[in-house]
Design a protein around this motif. Structure first.
Motif, PDB file in Angstrom:
ATOM      1  N   LYS A  30      -1.964  18.228  -9.206  1.00  0.00           N
ATOM      2  CA  LYS A  30      -1.238  18.317 -10.466  1.00  0.00           C
ATOM      3  C   LYS A  30      -1.365  17.101 -11.375  1.00  0.00           C
ATOM      4  N   ALA A  31      -1.731  15.948 -10.851  1.00  0.00           N
ATOM      5  CA  ALA A  31      -1.699  14.722 -11.658  1.00  0.00           C
ATOM      6  C   ALA A  31      -3.060  14.099 -11.879  1.00  0.00           C
ATOM      7  N   GLY A  32      -4.120  14.779 -11.477  1.00  0.00           N
ATOM      8  CA  GLY A  32      -5.452  14.270 -11.747  1.00  0.00           C
ATOM      9  C   GLY A  32      -5.952  13.212 -10.792  1.00  0.00           C
ATOM     10  N   ALA A  33      -5.269  13.025  -9.640  1.00  0.00           N
ATOM     11  CA  ALA A  33      -5.732  12.032  -8.667  1.00  0.00           C
ATOM     12  C   ALA A  33      -6.989  12.544  -7.970  1.00  0.00           C
ATOM     13  N   PRO A  34      -7.884  11.646  -7.573  1.00  0.00           N
ATOM     14  CA  PRO A  34      -9.084  12.087  -6.852  1.00  0.00           C
ATOM     15  C   PRO A  34      -8.737  12.594  -5.463  1.00  0.00           C
ATOM     16  N   GLU A  35      -9.558  13.513  -4.968  1.00  0.00           N
ATOM     17  CA  GLU A  35      -9.310  14.083  -3.647  1.00  0.00           C
ATOM     18  C   GLU A  35      -9.358  13.016  -2.552  1.00  0.00           C
ATOM     19  N   SER A  36     -10.020  11.912  -2.821  1.00  0.00           N
ATOM     20  CA  SER A  36     -10.111  10.829  -1.838  1.00  0.00           C
ATOM     21  C   SER A  36      -8.744  10.236  -1.499  1.00  0.00           C
ATOM     22  N   LEU A  37      -7.737  10.491  -2.354  1.00  0.00           N
ATOM     23  CA  LEU A  37      -6.383  10.029  -2.042  1.00  0.00           C
ATOM     24  C   LEU A  37      -5.915  10.586  -0.702  1.00  0.00           C
ATOM     25  N   LEU A  38      -6.335  11.792  -0.367  1.00  0.00           N
ATOM     26  CA  LEU A  38      -5.924  12.409   0.895  1.00  0.00           C
ATOM     27  C   LEU A  38      -6.490  11.661   2.101  1.00  0.00           C
ATOM     28  N   ASP A  39      -7.566  10.918   1.895  1.00  0.00           N
ATOM     29  CA  ASP A  39      -8.141  10.152   3.002  1.00  0.00           C
ATOM     30  C   ASP A  39      -7.250   8.985   3.417  1.00  0.00           C
ATOM     31  N   SER A  40      -6.259   8.634   2.585  1.00  0.00           N
ATOM     32  CA  SER A  40      -5.355   7.535   2.938  1.00  0.00           C
ATOM     33  C   SER A  40      -4.222   7.994   3.853  1.00  0.00           C
ATOM     34  N   TYR A  41      -4.091   9.300   4.057  1.00  0.00           N
ATOM     35  CA  TYR A  41      -2.969   9.847   4.832  1.00  0.00           C
ATOM     36  C   TYR A  41      -2.953   9.297   6.261  1.00  0.00           C
ATOM     37  N   GLN A  42      -4.018   9.483   7.010  1.00  0.00           N
ATOM     38  CA  GLN A  42      -4.031   9.005   8.397  1.00  0.00           C
ATOM     39  C   GLN A  42      -4.056   7.485   8.501  1.00  0.00           C
ATOM     40  N   PRO A  43      -4.863   6.763   7.683  1.00  0.00           N
ATOM     41  CA  PRO A  43      -4.816   5.292   7.776  1.00  0.00           C
ATOM     42  C   PRO A  43      -3.433   4.709   7.502  1.00  0.00           C
ATOM     43  N   GLU A  44      -2.621   5.386   6.676  1.00  0.00           N
ATOM     44  CA  GLU A  44      -1.266   4.899   6.437  1.00  0.00           C
ATOM     45  C   GLU A  44      -0.314   5.295   7.553  1.00  0.00           C
ATOM     46  N   ARG A  45      -0.354   6.543   7.957  1.00  0.00           N
ATOM     47  CA  ARG A  45       0.606   7.025   8.942  1.00  0.00           C
ATOM     48  C   ARG A  45       0.203   6.652  10.371  1.00  0.00           C
ATOM     49  N   ALA A  70       4.588  -2.323   8.052  1.00  0.00           N
ATOM     50  CA  ALA A  70       4.386  -1.873   6.680  1.00  0.00           C
ATOM     51  C   ALA A  70       3.001  -1.243   6.558  1.00  0.00           C
ATOM     52  N   ILE A  71       2.802  -0.462   5.521  1.00  0.00           N
ATOM     53  CA  ILE A  71       1.487   0.109   5.255  1.00  0.00           C
ATOM     54  C   ILE A  71       0.551  -1.028   4.861  1.00  0.00           C
ATOM     55  N   ALA A  72      -0.546  -1.150   5.563  1.00  0.00           N
ATOM     56  CA  ALA A  72      -1.462  -2.270   5.337  1.00  0.00           C
ATOM     57  C   ALA A  72      -2.685  -1.878   4.533  1.00  0.00           C
ATOM     58  N   THR A  73      -3.027  -0.596   4.540  1.00  0.00           N
ATOM     59  CA  THR A  73      -4.196  -0.134   3.803  1.00  0.00           C
ATOM     60  C   THR A  73      -3.944   1.284   3.341  1.00  0.00           C
ATOM     61  N   GLY A  74      -4.545   1.647   2.223  1.00  0.00           N
ATOM     62  CA  GLY A  74      -4.342   2.990   1.696  1.00  0.00           C
ATOM     63  C   GLY A  74      -3.993   2.948   0.227  1.00  0.00           C
ATOM     64  N   ALA A  75      -3.029   3.771  -0.179  1.00  0.00           N
ATOM     65  CA  ALA A  75      -2.664   3.902  -1.588  1.00  0.00           C
ATOM     66  C   ALA A  75      -1.641   2.840  -1.978  1.00  0.00           C
ATOM     67  N   ILE A  76      -2.040   1.594  -1.863  1.00  0.00           N
ATOM     68  CA  ILE A  76      -1.173   0.481  -2.220  1.00  0.00           C
ATOM     69  C   ILE A  76      -1.979  -0.546  -3.016  1.00  0.00           C
ATOM     70  N   LEU A  77      -1.266  -1.398  -3.717  1.00  0.00           N
ATOM     71  CA  LEU A  77      -1.896  -2.485  -4.468  1.00  0.00           C
ATOM     72  C   LEU A  77      -1.961  -3.683  -3.533  1.00  0.00           C
ATOM     73  N   ALA A  78      -2.956  -3.677  -2.681  1.00  0.00           N
ATOM     74  CA  ALA A  78      -3.065  -4.688  -1.627  1.00  0.00           C
ATOM     75  C   ALA A  78      -3.064  -6.091  -2.213  1.00  0.00           C
ATOM     76  N   GLY A  79      -2.324  -6.965  -1.562  1.00  0.00           N
ATOM     77  CA  GLY A  79      -2.248  -8.353  -1.984  1.00  0.00           C
ATOM     78  C   GLY A  79      -1.057  -8.672  -2.854  1.00  0.00           C
ATOM     79  N   SER A  80      -0.432  -7.670  -3.449  1.00  0.00           N
ATOM     80  CA  SER A  80       0.774  -7.938  -4.241  1.00  0.00           C
ATOM     81  C   SER A  80       1.975  -8.005  -3.309  1.00  0.00           C
ATOM     82  N   PRO A  81       2.926  -8.910  -3.555  1.00  0.00           N
ATOM     83  CA  PRO A  81       4.081  -9.060  -2.658  1.00  0.00           C
ATOM     84  C   PRO A  81       4.848  -7.743  -2.498  1.00  0.00           C
ATOM     85  N   GLY A  82       5.154  -7.416  -1.258  1.00  0.00           N
ATOM     86  CA  GLY A  82       5.935  -6.222  -0.968  1.00  0.00           C
ATOM     87  C   GLY A  82       5.141  -4.945  -0.877  1.00  0.00           C
TER      88      GLY A  82
END
Length: 487
Positions: free
Chosen positions: A319-334, A385-397
């Motif tokens: 619905k929001a135009g995100a690339p399908e590759s976003l789904l690849d972050s599911y297992q690395p995060e969880r 915490a989530i270390a890799t995936g759909a996050i802005l890595a390197g920003s505090p929190g």
């Protein structure tokens, strides 16, 4: 696409599948749930939901109903064979970061009923009972699933198929996804009871670390209690399910006349995790993706976290135009969070399941020494915490769990802000709508040295920085922010 029956087909109408369906429908995704059983399984299974799980049920419109029939417990005690405290976790009845009590003892059929009531109010979702997924064929634009129904075979076409169909998951099997065995397998007898005189039952959750018979005793939802007894070598399921055998096991608890047995069952507590949670247009969630021993009370909670993580990503893609590759972050995060959950449950299970007296004595002495030296944990360890995936890595929190404070009037933050991602800046916190939440949220920003925070729909932090930078970073990676973003 004109040939689609729905955007997402979910196999399995348990708590994970129905929660996922509600969260998707509330984000504009057309979803159908195919459930093999004709009705909710009427007997208890899961017994616990934590504060984060209740927050997810809040987003699904079911938390108040679940909370009304749940019970709080302040302590989780590990006792030795003489019923002396080895280790004690206190404060489980306190409000957790999710804005609800940390430990809530529940009756799973009541949870499922509350979720299905919420699902029935979603215009974009429906539940089909008596539907059994048989097979599926994937192509470049979608997936066609063959389902057995009372009226015969039918085909449902969708963009994605989610297997939330339990530990034996036909979807996982058909997709050719293997399980990694984490080498914990113990058979236990589970006895669920209806309570007529609660004053004669323990008021804390207990793990009895007795090598003669490791035992668990926990509260459940209103009017219920549970015992779990480890099955010893040489004992058979038929033997331990005999009424006289169970009566002898319960005799030391002096509860005759105070309880009535509602269910007795033999379970093998296992630790396993699927090696892939996504294969093309097929995704797995809940017990289909992982199984954890019950000692940490995180089985149902883990499935709800899967649903929350997966829902916003599917919605963003559809619905929001995100690339399908976003789904690849599911297992690395969880995955890392799930492995930490399983590791904790296995550690607790191995601590409880010692049946050699000498090993149990060494354990007891080691824990006693740790208590004297003040080195015992005050509670279960925090999850990573989530270390890799759909996050802005390197920003505090980034990747941390964002808290849900309550206003002075008792309003929860999520109810004020609604679904979707949030972009919260110091300036926005001074507006009338958010002023009552300003103090705890400003403390959070101060702690991370941040001007603003962007919180994902699953209430994990995307990242911190200036509002413009966060808005641009999110849009560049995952699509439109939506109306609630700037609160």
């Amino acid at each position: 696409m004109a040939d689609l029956d729905c955007d997402v087909l979910i196999a399995g109408g348990g708590p994970t599948g129905v929660t996922l369906a509600i969260l998707l429908a509330r984000q504009g995704v057309r979803v159908r749930v195919a459930e093999k059983a004709a009705a909710i399984f009427p007997l208890p299974r899961a017994a616990h939901i934590d504060h984060e799980g209740l927050r997810i049920l809040q987003a699904a419109g079911a938390a108040d109903a679940v909370f009304a029939t749940s019970r709080r417990v302040a302590r989780y005690d590990f006792l030795n064979a003489r019923r002396k405290v080895l280790m004690r976790f206190e404060g489980a009845d306190r409000i957790g970061a999710g804005g609800w009590p940390s430990a809530n003892m529940i009756h799973q059929p009541s949870v499922e009923a509350a979720l299905r009531r919420s699902l029935s109010g979603q215009l974009l979702a429906d539940l089909q009972q008596g539907w059994e997924v048989r097979s599926f064929v994937e192509d470049a634009t979608g997936i066609t699933t063959e389902i057995a129904t009372a009226e015969g075979l039918r085909r449902v076409r969708s963009r994605y198929l989610v297997g939330a169909d339990g530990a034996r998951s036909p979807v996982r099997t058909a997709a050719g996804i293997a399980f990694e065995d984490l080498r914990f397998e113990e058979p236990w007898l589970v006895v669920d009871v209806l309570v007529d005189d609660a004053s004669r039952l323990p008021s804390a959750n207990l793990q009895i670390c007795d090598p003669k018979r490791p035992t668990t005793c926990v509260l459940m939802g209103e009017g219920r209690h549970r015992w779990e007894f480890m099955i010893l070598p040489g004992e058979t399921p038929e033997q331990v399910l005999d009424d006289a055998f169970i009566e002898a096991l319960l005799e030391p608890w002096d509860v005759k006349g105070a309880i009535r047995i509602e269910r007795k069952a033999v379970y093998t507590f296992r630790a396993r995790i699927a090696d892939r949670w996504r294969k093309g247009r097929v995704l797995l969630a809940g017990d289909a993706a992982h199984q954890t021993p019950p000692f940490a009370g995180q089985g149902l909670c883990s499935g709800l976290r899967d649903a929350s993580n997966l829902a916003w990503k599917l919605a963003a893609v559809l619905k929001a135009g995100a690339p399908e590759s976003l789904l690849d972050s599911y297992q690395p995060e969880r995955g890392p969070h799930l492995r930490a959950t399983i590791d904790m449950a296995i550690m607790m299970g191995r601590m409880v399941c010692m049946t050699r007296p000498w090993s149990a004595l060494v354990r007891d002495l080691t824990i006693a020494l740790g208590r004297i030296m003040g080195k015992l944990p005050a509670g279960p360890p925090d999850y990573p915490a989530i270390a890799t995936g759909a996050i802005l890595a390197g920003s505090p929190g980034a990747g941390s769990y964002f808290p849900q404070p309550l206003s002075a009037e008792g309003t929860r933050l999520d109810d004020r802000l609604g679904q979707g991602p949030w972009l919260l800046s110091r300036q926005v916190l001074q507006t009338p709508d958010l002023n009552s939440f300003a103090e705890p949220l400003t403390r959070w920003l101060d702690h991370h040295g941040a001007e603003a925070v962007l919180v994902r729909p699953d209430r994990y932090v995307f990242g911190t920085g200036s509002p413009d930078y966060l808005r641009e970073a999110w849009a560049a990676s995952w699509g439109r922010l939506g109306a609630n973003a700037a609160a």
